[in-house]
Design a protein around this motif. Structure first.
Motif, PDB file in Angstrom:
ATOM      1  N   SER A 118       0.796  -1.155  -0.155  1.00  0.00           N
ATOM      2  CA  SER A 118       0.124   0.572   0.040  1.00  0.00           C
ATOM      3  C   SER A 118       0.807   1.152  -0.402  1.00  0.00           C
ATOM      4  O   SER A 118       0.154   2.314  -0.556  1.00  0.00           O
ATOM      5  N   ASP A 119       2.544   1.187   0.392  1.00  0.00           N
ATOM      6  CA  ASP A 119       2.463   2.360   0.206  1.00  0.00           C
ATOM      7  C   ASP A 119       3.581   2.140  -0.578  1.00  0.00           C
ATOM      8  O   ASP A 119       4.001   3.434  -1.407  1.00  0.00           O
ATOM      9  N   LEU A 120       3.907   1.736  -1.282  1.00  0.00           N
ATOM     10  CA  LEU A 120       4.327   1.585  -2.523  1.00  0.00           C
ATOM     11  C   LEU A 120       3.795   1.350  -4.142  1.00  0.00           C
ATOM     12  O   LEU A 120       4.293   1.755  -5.017  1.00  0.00           O
ATOM     13  N   VAL A 121       2.482   1.970  -3.780  1.00  0.00           N
ATOM     14  CA  VAL A 121       1.386   2.025  -4.476  1.00  0.00           C
ATOM     15  C   VAL A 121       2.132   3.256  -5.618  1.00  0.00           C
ATOM     16  O   VAL A 121       0.982   3.193  -6.971  1.00  0.00           O
ATOM     17  N   ASN A 122       2.301   3.604  -5.023  1.00  0.00           N
ATOM     18  CA  ASN A 122       2.375   5.237  -5.874  1.00  0.00           C
ATOM     19  C   ASN A 122       3.441   5.527  -6.683  1.00  0.00           C
ATOM     20  O   ASN A 122       3.960   6.238  -7.435  1.00  0.00           O
ATOM     21  N   LEU A 123       4.217   4.626  -6.522  1.00  0.00           N
ATOM     22  CA  LEU A 123       5.728   4.052  -7.263  1.00  0.00           C
ATOM     23  C   LEU A 123       5.986   3.832  -8.308  1.00  0.00           C
ATOM     24  O   LEU A 123       5.096   2.467  -8.131  1.00  0.00           O
ATOM     25  N   THR A 124       5.908   3.668  -9.149  1.00  0.00           N
ATOM     26  CA  THR A 124       6.202   3.082 -10.621  1.00  0.00           C
ATOM     27  C   THR A 124       7.242   2.154 -10.527  1.00  0.00           C
ATOM     28  O   THR A 124       8.421   2.156 -10.054  1.00  0.00           O
ATOM     29  N   GLN A 271      12.524  20.258 -12.393  1.00  0.00           N
ATOM     30  CA  GLN A 271      11.441  18.559 -13.099  1.00  0.00           C
ATOM     31  C   GLN A 271      11.729  17.895 -13.720  1.00  0.00           C
ATOM     32  O   GLN A 271      10.945  17.310 -14.354  1.00  0.00           O
ATOM     33  N   LEU A 272      12.011  16.994 -12.891  1.00  0.00           N
ATOM     34  CA  LEU A 272      13.195  15.634 -13.639  1.00  0.00           C
ATOM     35  C   LEU A 272      12.427  15.363 -12.700  1.00  0.00           C
ATOM     36  O   LEU A 272      12.130  14.875 -11.360  1.00  0.00           O
ATOM     37  N   SER A 273      12.783  13.252 -13.613  1.00  0.00           N
ATOM     38  CA  SER A 273      11.937  12.475 -12.742  1.00  0.00           C
ATOM     39  C   SER A 273      13.013  11.913 -12.665  1.00  0.00           C
ATOM     40  O   SER A 273      14.530  11.617 -12.693  1.00  0.00           O
ATOM     41  N   VAL A 274      12.383  11.012 -10.871  1.00  0.00           N
ATOM     42  CA  VAL A 274      14.444   9.877 -10.784  1.00  0.00           C
ATOM     43  C   VAL A 274      13.944   8.849 -10.113  1.00  0.00           C
ATOM     44  O   VAL A 274      12.693   8.305 -10.047  1.00  0.00           O
ATOM     45  N   SER A 275      15.103   7.701 -10.637  1.00  0.00           N
ATOM     46  CA  SER A 275      15.019   6.372 -10.496  1.00  0.00           C
ATOM     47  C   SER A 275      15.541   5.745  -9.168  1.00  0.00           C
ATOM     48  O   SER A 275      16.812   6.427  -9.398  1.00  0.00           O
ATOM     49  N   VAL A 276      15.171   5.355  -7.883  1.00  0.00           N
ATOM     50  CA  VAL A 276      16.030   4.843  -7.252  1.00  0.00           C
ATOM     51  C   VAL A 276      16.357   3.319  -7.717  1.00  0.00           C
ATOM     52  O   VAL A 276      15.520   2.648  -7.402  1.00  0.00           O
ATOM     53  N   SER A 277      17.910   3.324  -8.365  1.00  0.00           N
ATOM     54  CA  SER A 277      18.013   2.265  -8.464  1.00  0.00           C
ATOM     55  C   SER A 277      18.862   1.739  -7.877  1.00  0.00           C
ATOM     56  O   SER A 277      19.745   1.900  -6.492  1.00  0.00           O
ATOM     57  N   ALA A 278      18.897  -0.366  -7.783  1.00  0.00           N
ATOM     58  CA  ALA A 278      19.786  -1.043  -7.397  1.00  0.00           C
ATOM     59  C   ALA A 278      21.066  -1.299  -7.879  1.00  0.00           C
ATOM     60  O   ALA A 278      21.562  -0.974  -9.083  1.00  0.00           O
ATOM     61  N   VAL A 302       8.667  14.973  -6.117  1.00  0.00           N
ATOM     62  CA  VAL A 302       8.777  14.221  -7.005  1.00  0.00           C
ATOM     63  C   VAL A 302       8.708  13.048  -7.277  1.00  0.00           C
ATOM     64  O   VAL A 302       8.470  12.313  -7.004  1.00  0.00           O
ATOM     65  N   LYS A 303       8.496  12.821  -8.802  1.00  0.00           N
ATOM     66  CA  LYS A 303       7.816  11.679  -9.480  1.00  0.00           C
ATOM     67  C   LYS A 303       9.001  10.515  -9.348  1.00  0.00           C
ATOM     68  O   LYS A 303      10.129  10.925  -9.813  1.00  0.00           O
ATOM     69  N   VAL A 304       8.616   9.717  -8.674  1.00  0.00           N
ATOM     70  CA  VAL A 304       9.953   8.617  -8.399  1.00  0.00           C
ATOM     71  C   VAL A 304      10.110   6.925  -8.368  1.00  0.00           C
ATOM     72  O   VAL A 304       8.875   6.645  -8.449  1.00  0.00           O
ATOM     73  N   SER A 305      10.569   6.817  -9.795  1.00  0.00           N
ATOM     74  CA  SER A 305       9.949   4.931 -10.357  1.00  0.00           C
ATOM     75  C   SER A 305      11.140   4.624  -9.682  1.00  0.00           C
ATOM     76  O   SER A 305      12.371   4.190  -8.627  1.00  0.00           O
ATOM     77  N   LEU A 306      10.645   3.259  -9.542  1.00  0.00           N
ATOM     78  CA  LEU A 306      11.945   1.897  -8.675  1.00  0.00           C
ATOM     79  C   LEU A 306      12.828   1.391  -9.791  1.00  0.00           C
ATOM     80  O   LEU A 306      11.990   0.584 -10.402  1.00  0.00           O
ATOM     81  N   GLY A 307      13.856   1.548  -9.435  1.00  0.00           N
ATOM     82  CA  GLY A 307      15.048   0.509 -10.769  1.00  0.00           C
ATOM     83  C   GLY A 307      15.198  -0.606  -9.646  1.00  0.00           C
ATOM     84  O   GLY A 307      16.684  -0.814  -9.235  1.00  0.00           O
ATOM     85  N   LEU A 308      14.376  -1.237  -8.273  1.00  0.00           N
ATOM     86  CA  LEU A 308      15.000  -2.363  -7.801  1.00  0.00           C
ATOM     87  C   LEU A 308      14.729  -3.785  -8.366  1.00  0.00           C
ATOM     88  O   LEU A 308      15.126  -4.935  -7.043  1.00  0.00           O
TER      89      LEU A 308
END
Length: 346
Positions: A118-124, A271-278, A302-308
Motif C-alpha cells: 500500500s505504501d509502494l502503490v504510488n511508485l512505478t 522537474q526531472l523524474s528520479v529513479s531510485v536504482s539498485a 518528485v516523480k520517483v520510480s523504482l529500479g530495484l
C-alpha cells in the motif's frame, strides 16, 4: 558528543559485523568484473529489545571507488580499537560511500523488511531485462508483457541489440524502453543506434557514452531523452538541458546523504523524474531503498520510480534470505544455512 554517537543516538548499542556471499543464478559481468556471487558486509546494531538495525556495505566492482576489502579493513580497525562507540573515528567514512550509506540506514533506523504494498502503490516499479537474446525475450514473457521496461544494452553489436528491441516491439507495440548503456557505446555507436530505432519507443537512455557533452549533443540531434547515472558520481554541478529527463540515484554508490539531498532538490527544481536504482544489493538494502523512495517522493514532491528489480538474479528467493538472516540475528538465533561469517561482535 562524538560524531558516531550522533549517528547512533546511543553509545551503548552493541554492534556486530558480518560478511555475506549470495550466489547468482548465472554469473554477471560488471565492467569487466565477472561475479558469481554478490559479497558485502552487514553492520548490525543489536537493540535492548532483541531487535536489530542493519546497515549494508556492498560496493559494486567496476562502479564503486572503494573495494569491499577496504571497507572491511576500516570497519574492523575501527571496531577493534574502540572500547565504546564514542571512541570510533569516522573521519574517513565520507570517502567510503558504501560505508556512509550503511551508517545512514543505521542512523535513520531504515527498516530492512519489505515495504507494504500500500505504501509502494504510488511508485512505478520498472522491471530489468538483461542477458542474451533468448533470456531477454523469455523474461519479458514471464513478466506478462509490461509496457515500461529497463533494458541493459551496450553488450553486443548495435544491430544485434536493435533486433532485440524490434522483437520486443512486435510482442507489445505499446512498449517503452529505458535503456541502460553504462557508457559502453562510442559516439558513433550511439548515433548509429538512434538511426535504427524509432525514438517514440524510447523513454530515455542512461549514459550512452563516457562523454556527457557528447551524450547531450547527440541526443539533442535525434530528439531523444537521456538520464544521468554514473555521471552523478563524477560531476559536482549538473548541467541543465532539455534532453536530460531523469536522474538515476544509486544511494549505495553515492553514499553521502547530503549529496543525495542535493540531487533530489535539483530534480525538484528542474522537474526531472528520479529513479531510485539498485546495484545488485541483498534484499536487506533493496528493502531499505524501497522505504527511502517512498520517503523521498513525499518529501521532495518528485516523480520517483523504482529500479530495484535485481533480486531475481540471486539463487535464493528474497524472502528466504531474510528468513535465514532473522534466524541468524534475532533470538533464539536458529541455525541459518547461509554463507555468512561473523567478523566481529561486541
Amino acid at each position: 558528543m562524538s560524531k558516531l554517537n550522533k549517528i547512533f543516538h546511543t553509545a551503548n548499542m552493541q554492534l556486530s559485523l558480518y560478511r555475506f556471499s549470495l550466489p547468482f543464478q548465472h554469473p554477471l559481468n560488471f565492467k569487466g568484473h565477472h561475479l558469481t556471487a554478490r559479497e558485502g558486509l552487514w553492520l548490525v546494531g543489536h537493540q535492548a529489545d532483541g531487535q536489530c538495525l542493519i546497515g549494508e556495505v556492498c560496493p559494486l566492482p567496476g562502479f564503486s571507488n572503494e573495494t569491499l576489502e577496504q571497507c572491511q579493513q576500516y570497519l574492523l580497525g575501527a571496531l577493534q580499537t574502540a572500547s565504546n562507540l564514542q571512541e570510533i573515528n569516522i573521519h574517513h567514512f565520507p570517502l567510503l560511500s558504501s560505508v556512509h550509506f550503511a551508517l545512514f540506514c543505521l542512523q535513520q533506523q531504515i527498516p530492512w523488511h519489505k515495504a507494504e504494498n500500500s505504501d509502494l502503490v504510488n511508485l512505478t516499479s520498472v522491471p530489468l531485462l538483461q542477458g542474451d537474446y533468448s533470456e531477454i525475450l523469455l523474461r519479458y514473457q514471464q513478466l506478462t508483457y509490461p509496457t515500461l521496461i529497463k533494458l541493459k544494452v551496450g553488450r553486443f553489436t548495435v544491430k544485434e541489440e536493435v533486433n532485440v528491441l524490434k522483437k520486443l516491439i512486435e510482442l507489445n507495440p505499446k512498449i517503452r524502453f529505458r535503456l541502460d548503456v553504462n557508457q559502453q557505446w562510442t559516439e558513433q555507436q550511439y548515433a548509429q543506434f538512434l538511426t535504427l530505432v524509432d525514438s517514440q519507443y524510447i523513454d530515455y537512455i542512461e549514459e550512452p557514452t563516457a562523454s556527457l557533452t557528447s551524450n547531450i549533443n547527440i541526443s539533442k540531434q535525434f530528439n531523444v531523452s537521456i538520464a544521468l547515472d554514473e555521471s552523478l558520481l563524477m560531476i559536482d554541478s549538473i548541467p541543465i538541458h532539455n534532453c536530460i529527463k531523469a536522474l538515476i540515484i544509486k544511494p549505495t554508490l553515492i553514499g553521502c546523504p547530503e549529496r543525495i539531498e542535493e540531487l533530489l532538490k535539483h530534480a525538484q527544481q528542474q522537474q526531472l523524474s528520479v529513479s531510485v536504482s539498485a546495484s545488485f544489493e541483498s534484499p536487506v538494502a533493496i528493502h531499505q531503498l524501497q522505504h527511502l523512495a517512498i520517503k523521498w517522493q513525499q518529501q521532495y514532491n518528485v516523480k520517483v520510480s523504482l529500479g530495484l528489480d535485481t533480486l531475481h538474479a540471486f539463487t535464493d528467493k528474497p524472502s528466504d534470505i531474510i528468513t535465514k538472516l532473522e534466524n541468524l540475528l534475532i533470538p533464539p538465533h536458529l541455525n541459518s544455512p547461509m554463507q555468512v561469517t561473523c567478523l566481529w561482535k561486541s
